[in-house]
Design a protein around this motif. Sequence first.
Motif, mmCIF file in Angstrom:
data_model
loop_
_atom_site.group_PDB
_atom_site.id
_atom_site.type_symbol
_atom_site.label_atom_id
_atom_site.label_comp_id
_atom_site.label_asym_id
_atom_site.label_seq_id
_atom_site.Cartn_x
_atom_site.Cartn_y
_atom_site.Cartn_z
ATOM 1 N N LEU A 196 0.839 -1.201 0.000
ATOM 2 C CA LEU A 196 0.000 0.000 0.000
ATOM 3 C C LEU A 196 0.871 1.247 0.000
ATOM 4 O O LEU A 196 1.962 1.266 0.586
ATOM 5 C CB LEU A 196 -0.892 0.021 1.251
ATOM 6 N N SER A 197 0.349 2.303 -0.596
ATOM 7 C CA SER A 197 1.031 3.609 -0.597
ATOM 8 C C SER A 197 0.783 4.295 0.750
ATOM 9 O O SER A 197 -0.091 3.879 1.506
ATOM 10 C CB SER A 197 0.440 4.483 -1.703
ATOM 11 N N PRO A 198 1.524 5.378 1.026
ATOM 12 C CA PRO A 198 1.151 6.198 2.184
ATOM 13 C C PRO A 198 -0.288 6.700 2.043
ATOM 14 O O PRO A 198 -0.854 6.708 0.949
ATOM 15 C CB PRO A 198 2.144 7.360 2.123
ATOM 16 N N ARG A 199 -0.883 7.131 3.157
ATOM 17 C CA ARG A 199 -2.274 7.585 3.192
ATOM 18 C C ARG A 199 -2.502 8.754 2.231
ATOM 19 O O ARG A 199 -1.666 9.641 2.186
ATOM 20 C CB ARG A 199 -2.579 8.027 4.630
ATOM 21 N N PRO A 200 -3.612 8.791 1.510
ATOM 22 C CA PRO A 200 -4.660 7.766 1.442
ATOM 23 C C PRO A 200 -4.170 6.547 0.662
ATOM 24 O O PRO A 200 -3.617 6.684 -0.432
ATOM 25 C CB PRO A 200 -5.797 8.486 0.723
ATOM 26 N N ALA A 201 -4.403 5.376 1.236
ATOM 27 C CA ALA A 201 -3.787 4.163 0.703
ATOM 28 C C ALA A 201 -4.389 3.732 -0.626
ATOM 29 O O ALA A 201 -5.603 3.736 -0.817
ATOM 30 C CB ALA A 201 -3.934 3.053 1.736
ATOM 31 N N ARG A 202 -3.470 3.366 -1.524
ATOM 32 C CA ARG A 202 -3.816 2.696 -2.787
ATOM 33 C C ARG A 202 -2.933 1.458 -2.868
ATOM 34 O O ARG A 202 -1.855 1.451 -2.274
ATOM 35 C CB ARG A 202 -3.466 3.575 -3.990
ATOM 36 N N VAL A 203 -3.368 0.473 -3.646
ATOM 37 C CA VAL A 203 -2.502 -0.695 -3.864
ATOM 38 C C VAL A 203 -1.475 -0.316 -4.923
ATOM 39 O O VAL A 203 -1.838 0.058 -6.029
ATOM 40 C CB VAL A 203 -3.336 -1.910 -4.321
ATOM 41 N N VAL A 204 -0.182 -0.385 -4.576
ATOM 42 C CA VAL A 204 0.848 -0.049 -5.578
ATOM 43 C C VAL A 204 1.499 -1.304 -6.167
ATOM 44 O O VAL A 204 2.138 -1.227 -7.208
ATOM 45 C CB VAL A 204 1.937 0.893 -4.998
#
Length: 265
Positions: A196-204
């Motif tokens: 996950l990315s830093p907030r706001p989380a996305r799937v990277v």
Amino acid sequence: MLALEGLHLAFGSLPVLAGIDLTVKPGELVVLLGPSGCGKTSLLCLAAGVEAVQGGRVANRFARTAMVFQDPRLMPWADARDNAAFGLKALGMARAERRATAEVILRRLGLSIADFGKRPAQLSGGMQQRVAIARAFALRPDLVLMDEPFSALDVGLRGDLQALLRAEVEGAGAAALFVTHDITEAVRLADRIVVLSPRPARVVADLPQQPIRIDAAPGAVFEAAAALLRRPEVAAALAAPVTTGAPLRNDPATFQSLGMPAPAR
Ligand SMILES: Nc1ncnc2c1ncn2[C@@H]1O[C@H](COP(=O)(O)OP(=O)(O)OP(=O)(O)O)[C@@H](O)[C@H]1O
């Protein structure tokens, strides 16, 4: 299967999850790896149904879901055996059978008969966490959700419990979604790592892993962690130095930068 589709979440004006798609299939151990504060616990709470869905969809087709938290959350007045047996009463199991079931699992997780009658305050942090894991697996779950269950423990103990946990998941034929911010823990446990990315989380990144033998030399864990960090999207999400193309030195400083002890020479 557990399917999370397009999950969005905000706390007031704070966006936390920005469209998460994630599946966990039967028997799969998926590790959710992301930086501190990115929304991992919130995502797990949505998956468990303890946080209301604001946007998107959660479909949990597993028959029985259990959860393990960072903090063991044991009943302070009850002994290890009764804590481990806690969920079995609701399943209608008689007291003697509940206690016998709890004992078998506690023993598998490394507690001895002398520990069964101890209350949480008489147990070490590592033993308390073993009881919390026993409580979850006593339910015979087919999905276990785990929120950084070992992050409060020291490194050596964590290794032991990771090994026991993997054996328990495999023995039960259960699926697991395991949250951590520790890349070495991720490569030790996962069949698949979702970053996950830093907030706001996305799937990277959503990456199948060759599971590492739990007794593998630390160098093998290091190699797998380094391979993950060679991916720029992963390094960026975890705020690690990008290592693409650069030779990774097998020295104590490199290990330290990855948050792990150097292997014994
Ligand atoms: N109930 C809540 N109300 C308001 N803000 C919240 C609430 N729960 C979490 N947050 C905020 O949402 C963000 C994500 O929190 P969350 O605990 O899900 O992250 P995390 O990735 O699990 O963090 P960590 O790795 O530190 O455990 C944080 O900024 C947190 O302060």
